[in-house]
Design a protein around this motif. Structure first.
Motif, mmCIF file in Angstrom:
data_model
loop_
_atom_site.group_PDB
_atom_site.id
_atom_site.type_symbol
_atom_site.label_atom_id
_atom_site.label_comp_id
_atom_site.label_asym_id
_atom_site.label_seq_id
_atom_site.Cartn_x
_atom_site.Cartn_y
_atom_site.Cartn_z
ATOM 1 N N TYR A 232 2.474 -10.303 -3.805
ATOM 2 C CA TYR A 232 3.031 -8.961 -4.030
ATOM 3 C C TYR A 232 3.864 -8.968 -5.298
ATOM 4 N N ARG B 268 4.284 -3.594 -4.773
ATOM 5 C CA ARG B 268 2.831 -3.463 -4.773
ATOM 6 C C ARG B 268 2.268 -4.716 -4.130
ATOM 7 N N GLU B 269 1.541 -4.550 -3.026
ATOM 8 C CA GLU B 269 0.998 -5.684 -2.303
ATOM 9 C C GLU B 269 -0.360 -6.066 -2.868
ATOM 10 N N ASN C 23 -3.511 -4.144 -1.830
ATOM 11 C CA ASN C 23 -3.257 -2.715 -1.766
ATOM 12 C C ASN C 23 -3.045 -2.188 -3.174
ATOM 13 N N ASN C 24 -3.654 -1.091 -3.477
ATOM 14 C CA ASN C 24 -3.561 -0.589 -4.839
ATOM 15 C C ASN C 24 -2.349 0.303 -5.074
ATOM 16 N N ARG C 25 -1.588 0.575 -4.040
ATOM 17 C CA ARG C 25 -0.513 1.549 -4.216
ATOM 18 C C ARG C 25 0.819 0.881 -4.504
ATOM 19 N N LEU C 26 1.683 1.628 -5.172
ATOM 20 C CA LEU C 26 3.054 1.202 -5.420
ATOM 21 C C LEU C 26 3.936 2.026 -4.501
ATOM 22 N N ALA C 27 4.623 1.331 -3.574
ATOM 23 C CA ALA C 27 5.480 2.021 -2.610
ATOM 24 C C ALA C 27 6.917 1.950 -3.082
ATOM 25 N N TYR D 279 1.450 11.067 -7.869
ATOM 26 C CA TYR D 279 2.593 10.917 -6.971
ATOM 27 C C TYR D 279 3.321 12.252 -6.884
ATOM 28 N N ILE E 57 2.878 8.471 -2.868
ATOM 29 C CA ILE E 57 1.559 8.514 -3.469
ATOM 30 C C ILE E 57 0.707 9.586 -2.788
ATOM 31 N N ILE F 117 -7.635 5.927 -2.926
ATOM 32 C CA ILE F 117 -6.518 6.243 -2.040
ATOM 33 C C ILE F 117 -6.454 7.752 -1.900
ATOM 34 N N TYR G 128 -1.658 -6.763 -8.565
ATOM 35 C CA TYR G 128 -0.358 -6.426 -7.984
ATOM 36 C C TYR G 128 0.786 -6.685 -8.940
#
Lengths: 114, 114
Positions: free
Chosen positions: A32, A95-96, A99-103, B35, B45, B56, B99
């Motif tokens: 990550y 960002r994991e 996983n393509n998303r940034l949380a 976003y 997102i 996504i 990532y």
């Protein structure tokens, strides 16, 4: 479930002093990345610093450093020698690997006072 | 030499109208995002595209329809606008599937629905 936690209330910091912004995260992915962004009152999102989960050393970028404590799952941002222009919202994000998303976390408001 | 540009910067419209926000990036990235930042500054997102393919799709009303004509462009069309759609919408891009790649954000579009 919230994966990034930023719980500090708004912070006031004296110019030229250092400030630490707390961030804890939750993931079971061994790969990550952790990011910090700055959002000044003008609204843009500015990337500040990155720390990878396999990085052995803490990341530094100019006056920004990231205090990465992997076992505690924390990634605190340290801003040294605060300047008036550092007044902004600061967001921690993760960002994991799978996983393509940034949380994002909910952000910390910092106000630098002269 | 703007990296991620989105237009318009401000959008004020009435309930029920349809509007679009355009986004373009010149960073050569394969992945683009939308976003939404709500009134409490929380960033969530909405969509992500890899090289024109939707990867996504968060729980977003189907009044929101993204379109990616090529990997450098990602537009957001919103039908039948509602008061709750008022927010700041950010476009972003990054390298694909990595990532450790930060997202680069546009300056945001502040949408106000009256």
């Amino acid at each position: 479930a919230q994966k990034i936690t930023q719980t500090q209330p708004g912070m006031f910091v004296q110019e030229k002093e250092a400030v630490t912004l707390d961030c804890t995260y939750d993931t079971s992915d061994p790969s990550y990345g952790l990011f910090w962004y700055k959002q000044p009152s003008s609204g843009e999102m500015i990337f500040l610093i990155y720390q990878g989960s396999y990085d052995q050393q803490n990341a530094t970028e100019g006056r920004y450093s990231l205090n990465f404590q992997k076992a505690r799952k924390s990634a605190n941002l340290v801003i040294s020698a605060s300047q008036l222009g550092d007044s902004a919202m600061y967001f921690c994000a993760m960002r994991e690997g799978g996983n393509n998303r940034l949380a994002f976390g909910k952000g910390n408001q910092v106000v630098v006072i002269p | 030499d703007t990296a991620v540009s989105q237009t318009p910067k401000y959008l004020v419209t009435q309930m029920g109208n349809d509007k679009s926000i355009k986004c373009e990036q010149n960073l050569g990235h394969d992945t683009m995002y939308w976003y939404k930042q709500d009134s409490k500054k929380f960033l969530k997102i909405m969509f992500s595209y890899n090289n024109k393919e939707l990867i996504i799709n968060e729980t977003v009303p189907n009044r929101f329809s993204p379109k990616s004509p090529d990997k450098a462009h990602l537009n957001l069309h919103i039908n039948s606008l509602e008061l709750g759609d008022s927010a700041v919408y950010f476009c972003a891009s990054s390298k694909r599937g990595s990532y450790n790649s930060p997202l680069h954000f546009g300056n945001g579009t502040r949408l106000t629905v009256t």
